[in-house]
Design an enzyme around this catalytic site. Structure first.
Site, PDB file in Angstrom:
ATOM      1  N   ALA A 258       0.557  -1.280  -0.030  1.00 30.81           N
ATOM      2  CA  ALA A 258      -0.056   0.116   0.184  1.00 30.81           C
ATOM      3  C   ALA A 258       0.720   1.365   0.133  1.00 30.81           C
ATOM      4  O   ALA A 258       1.914   1.036   0.296  1.00 30.81           O
ATOM      5  CB  ALA A 258      -0.901   0.054   1.210  1.00 30.81           C
ATOM      6  N   CYS A 259       0.177   2.462  -0.350  1.00 30.85           N
ATOM      7  CA  CYS A 259       0.826   3.508  -0.510  1.00 30.85           C
ATOM      8  C   CYS A 259       1.702   3.749   1.102  1.00 30.85           C
ATOM      9  O   CYS A 259       1.077   3.660   2.077  1.00 30.85           O
ATOM     10  CB  CYS A 259      -0.359   4.772  -0.567  1.00 30.85           C
ATOM     11  SG  CYS A 259       0.261   6.271  -0.487  1.00 30.85           S
ATOM     12  N   PRO A 260       2.748   4.281   1.194  1.00 24.46           N
ATOM     13  CA  PRO A 260       3.667   5.057  -0.096  1.00 24.46           C
ATOM     14  C   PRO A 260       4.610   3.826  -0.255  1.00 24.46           C
ATOM     15  O   PRO A 260       5.686   4.232  -1.031  1.00 24.46           O
ATOM     16  CB  PRO A 260       4.503   5.972   0.738  1.00 24.46           C
ATOM     17  CG  PRO A 260       4.728   5.567   2.223  1.00 24.46           C
ATOM     18  CD  PRO A 260       3.318   4.454   2.430  1.00 24.46           C
ATOM     19  N   MET A 261       4.754   2.644  -0.231  1.00 30.63           N
ATOM     20  CA  MET A 261       5.584   1.326  -0.233  1.00 30.63           C
ATOM     21  C   MET A 261       6.065   1.593  -1.729  1.00 30.63           C
ATOM     22  O   MET A 261       7.185   1.266  -1.949  1.00 30.63           O
ATOM     23  CB  MET A 261       5.173   0.101   0.253  1.00 30.63           C
ATOM     24  CG  MET A 261       5.283   0.248   1.847  1.00 30.63           C
ATOM     25  SD  MET A 261       6.665   1.217   2.397  1.00 30.63           S
ATOM     26  CE  MET A 261       7.951   0.216   2.152  1.00 30.63           C
TER      27      MET A 261
ATOM     28  N   ASP B 111      -1.434  -1.396  -6.105  1.00 25.27           N
ATOM     29  CA  ASP B 111      -1.930  -0.381  -5.266  1.00 25.27           C
ATOM     30  C   ASP B 111      -2.690   0.435  -6.545  1.00 25.27           C
ATOM     31  O   ASP B 111      -2.000   1.188  -7.314  1.00 25.27           O
ATOM     32  CB  ASP B 111      -1.133   0.359  -4.563  1.00 25.27           C
ATOM     33  CG  ASP B 111      -1.674   1.666  -3.865  1.00 25.27           C
ATOM     34  OD1 ASP B 111      -2.685   1.803  -3.728  1.00 25.27           O
ATOM     35  OD2 ASP B 111      -0.802   2.583  -3.995  1.00 25.27           O
TER      36      ASP B 111
END
Lengths: 75, 159
Positions: free
Chosen positions: A13-16, A40
């Site tokens: 998920a964000c920000p990964m 995502d």
């Protein structure tokens, strides 16, 4: 297209996706291509914007069965 | 590439969801090659508190504050739908399902990405927080330290 390296960011998920992409692009040389796979929904606009800002070229992008594939040419 | 841009966030809130937003933005900005600083003041300072109990010498009032404030982000309430503590449990369950990183991991990631975690010393005094209660690898400063980082900032946020 000659893919130098593939980053599997599926399920992250964000920000990964963007954090991992930035880290992984450090492993390849200028002109080489990094493939990023992500699920995502935000990664489409995230990676497009990131490439624009960082100077790397987003050569191609496609979507297949809920997975986004990005091909980024390192600047 | 041109000169490095910077992102500066003032983290005033001590709510789990707001801290999460701040740290996601910070980590994203670091991936954008920005110099990133998070200035922790008031309730935001609790993000930096160590999980374990540390008992430095304190006045009665400071002890009360220490007891009432959460030790670290994972013990924080959320800004909405708190439901007497059920809210944070629910949101963490949903986060796990969607693979979102817990705030404590986002803090670690921030350190790995060389984000400057700045603790406001003036509010530390007000809330009675001592350096030994806060995690290692952070910096201490006041408004001038923040402005110095922030004056050339491309992104400046107050959360």
């Amino acid at each position: 297209m000659n893919i130098e390296k593939t980053l599997d960011a599926k399920g992250l998920a964000c920000p990964m996706p963007i954090v991992r992409t930035k880290k992984t692009i450090g492993d390849i040389e200028s002109g080489q291509i990094l493939e990023v796979q992500a699920t995502d929904a935000g990664s489409k606009s995230d990676l497009t914007a990131w490439c624009k800002s960082s100077g790397h070229e987003l050569v191609d992008m496609k979507e297949d069965d809920g997975v986004f594939y990005f091909y980024i040419k390192k600047a | 590439m041109s000169e490095k841009k910077s992102t500066n966030i003032i983290l005033f809130s001590g709510d789990y969801d707001k801290v999460m937003a701040a740290y996601i933005i910070a980590n994203g900005a670091a991936a954008y090659d920005h110099d990133v600083t998070i200035f922790h003041t008031f309730w935001g300072l609790n993000t930096l508190r160590k999980d374990e109990k540390v008992q430095p010498k304190k006045s009665t009032m400071e002890k009360m504050f220490a007891k009432m404030m959460p030790r670290g982000a994972e013990k924080m309430p959320i800004s909405n739908m708190q439901f007497l503590g059920m809210g944070p449990k629910m949101i963490k369950k949903v986060m796990k399902k969607h693979n979102a990183m817990p705030v404590s991991d986002l803090v670690e990631l921030a350190k790995e990405q060389d984000i400057t975690l700045l603790a406001c010393t003036m509010t530390m005094d007000l809330l009675g927080l001592k350096k030994e209660e806060l995690m290692d690898g952070i910096e201490y400063g006041g408004v001038a330290a923040y402005i110095a980082e922030g004056e050339n900032g491309a992104v400046n946020l107050f959360i």
